[in-house]
Design an enzyme around this catalytic site. Structure first.
Site, mmCIF file in Angstrom:
data_model
loop_
_atom_site.group_PDB
_atom_site.id
_atom_site.type_symbol
_atom_site.label_atom_id
_atom_site.label_comp_id
_atom_site.label_asym_id
_atom_site.label_seq_id
_atom_site.Cartn_x
_atom_site.Cartn_y
_atom_site.Cartn_z
ATOM 1 N N SER A 63 0.938 -1.281 0.081
ATOM 2 C CA SER A 63 0.032 -0.039 -0.043
ATOM 3 C C SER A 63 0.885 1.200 -0.005
ATOM 4 O O SER A 63 0.361 2.369 -0.317
ATOM 5 C CB SER A 63 -0.905 -0.069 1.095
ATOM 6 N N LYS A 66 0.372 3.431 -3.058
ATOM 7 C CA LYS A 66 -0.830 4.115 -3.253
ATOM 8 C C LYS A 66 -0.320 5.829 -3.112
ATOM 9 O O LYS A 66 -1.062 6.503 -3.732
ATOM 10 C CB LYS A 66 -1.684 4.021 -2.184
ATOM 11 N N TYR A 190 -3.754 -2.456 -10.006
ATOM 12 C CA TYR A 190 -3.695 -2.180 -8.639
ATOM 13 C C TYR A 190 -2.784 -3.470 -7.978
ATOM 14 O O TYR A 190 -1.758 -2.946 -7.239
ATOM 15 C CB TYR A 190 -5.131 -2.500 -7.989
ATOM 16 N N TYR A 241 -4.368 3.452 8.085
ATOM 17 C CA TYR A 241 -5.864 2.806 8.122
ATOM 18 C C TYR A 241 -6.578 3.348 9.449
ATOM 19 O O TYR A 241 -6.277 4.532 9.848
ATOM 20 C CB TYR A 241 -5.587 1.261 8.024
ATOM 21 N N VAL A 259 1.108 -3.680 3.769
ATOM 22 C CA VAL A 259 1.178 -4.968 4.702
ATOM 23 C C VAL A 259 2.377 -5.800 4.234
ATOM 24 O O VAL A 259 2.645 -6.854 4.827
ATOM 25 C CB VAL A 259 -0.146 -5.612 4.295
#
Length: 312
Positions: A63, A66, A190, A241, A259
């Protein structure tokens, strides 16, 4: 402050830590990563690099990608992106589908999975996934000056084969009209961006534009100063998160976790920092990575909530 000594001290402390968290077992290729590993790298605004531990070992950035995907999407559509993605912390797990129904298919922010899938939809731009994947890789190569950075195809395949919740998120947003390409193509992009493999040293280099007010160290402009500040703001409020508030409370600098166990953290005007240890907390953030950054912030005084030292 002797950063070389401090990074070595932090790496030594993390090597002796007993509670290292749990690796991400829901992605088969990540389940077998050795949790004993820890790396740290700090790229400073004056061009120095300090690294210790397993700082040159490659890992799946997941992530953290991103941040780079968001930068590209904002370059394509600008503030129109915020009509399709929010800018608020989610308060739910990174792969939650609950809020999407309540909020009519508009993800809370670009760093939860649903928001990142919309960003991928923007970056796909009518092309095949391989074209958009190539664009993201070239962007990372430009940021780091390192063309050796590549995608771990085994991780991408593993994630694509088991990402049922992401499939559900993409199709659900497609039903609301907020995913405009085929969900299969969007998810192809993705999972491949998440499977980019980098080391702490490479990741710290990639984040330098966010510590330099949007500038590349070579003098070029990656994003405007205002956009760099906004990306940093989203990293602070949404980058961990549903544990983002706790990270801001304990560390006090913008950060984006993945992660795979990595965290990219930015001290505006001072440093781009990458830490990695694959064991995660229950919220999906690197346990030792967060602890290391907390020590670093405390020892250096680096926090966006602290006044600058005299002479800064």
């Amino acid at each position: 402050m002797d950063l070389a000594e401090l990074t070595a001290e932090i790496a030594a402390a993390m090597a002796g830590a007993e509670d290292r968290g749990q690796v991400a077992r829901y992605i088969p290729e990540l389940a077998g990563v050795d949790p004993a590993q820890f790396g740290i790298a700090i790229a400073t605004a004056d061009g120095r690099m300090f690294a210790a531990g397993d700082a040159d070992t490659g890992f799946s950035i997941q992530s953290i990608s991103k941040v780079f995907a968001l930068t590209l999407a904002l370059g394509k559509v600008g503030d129109q992106l915020w009509e399709r993605v929010g800018r608020e912390p989610s308060g739910n797990a990174f792969n939650s589908i609950v809020q999407l129904e309540q909020e009519h298919g508009i993800p809370r922010n670009p760093f939860i999975n649903a928001g990142a899938i919309v960003v991928s939809d923007v970056n796909l731009g009518g092309h095949q996934p391989r074209v958009a994947i190539g664009e993201i890789l070239r962007f990372v190569h430009y940021l780091t000056g390192d063309d050796s950075i590549a995608i771990d195809e085994a991780v991408a395949a593993s994630e694509g084969a088991t990402g049922y919740r992401n499939i559900a998120l993409a199709n659900y947003m497609r039903a609301f009209g907020n995913v405009r390409h085929s969900p299969e193509l969007v998810l192809g992009l993705y999972v491949h961006q998440c499977a980019i493999e980098m080391s702490c040293r490479q990741l710290a280099l990639a984040g330098r534009y966010l510590m330099l007010d949007g500038r590349h160290p070579d003098g070029g402009r990656v994003v405007s100063p205002g956009r760099a500040r906004r990306i940093n703001a989203l990293m602070l409020t949404c980058g961990h998160y549903d544990a983002s508030g706790d990270f801001a409370f304990r560390v006090g600098i913008p950060g984006k976790s993945g992660v795979g166990g990595g965290i990219l953290a930015i001290v505006p005007g001072r440093a781009s920092i990458a830490v990695w240890s694959p064991g995660l907390t229950e919220a999906g953030n690197s346990r030792l990575g967060g602890q290391a950054l907390e020590i670093l912030a405390r020892r250096t005084g680096w926090s966006i909530f602290s006044p600058p030292e005299e002479g800064d």
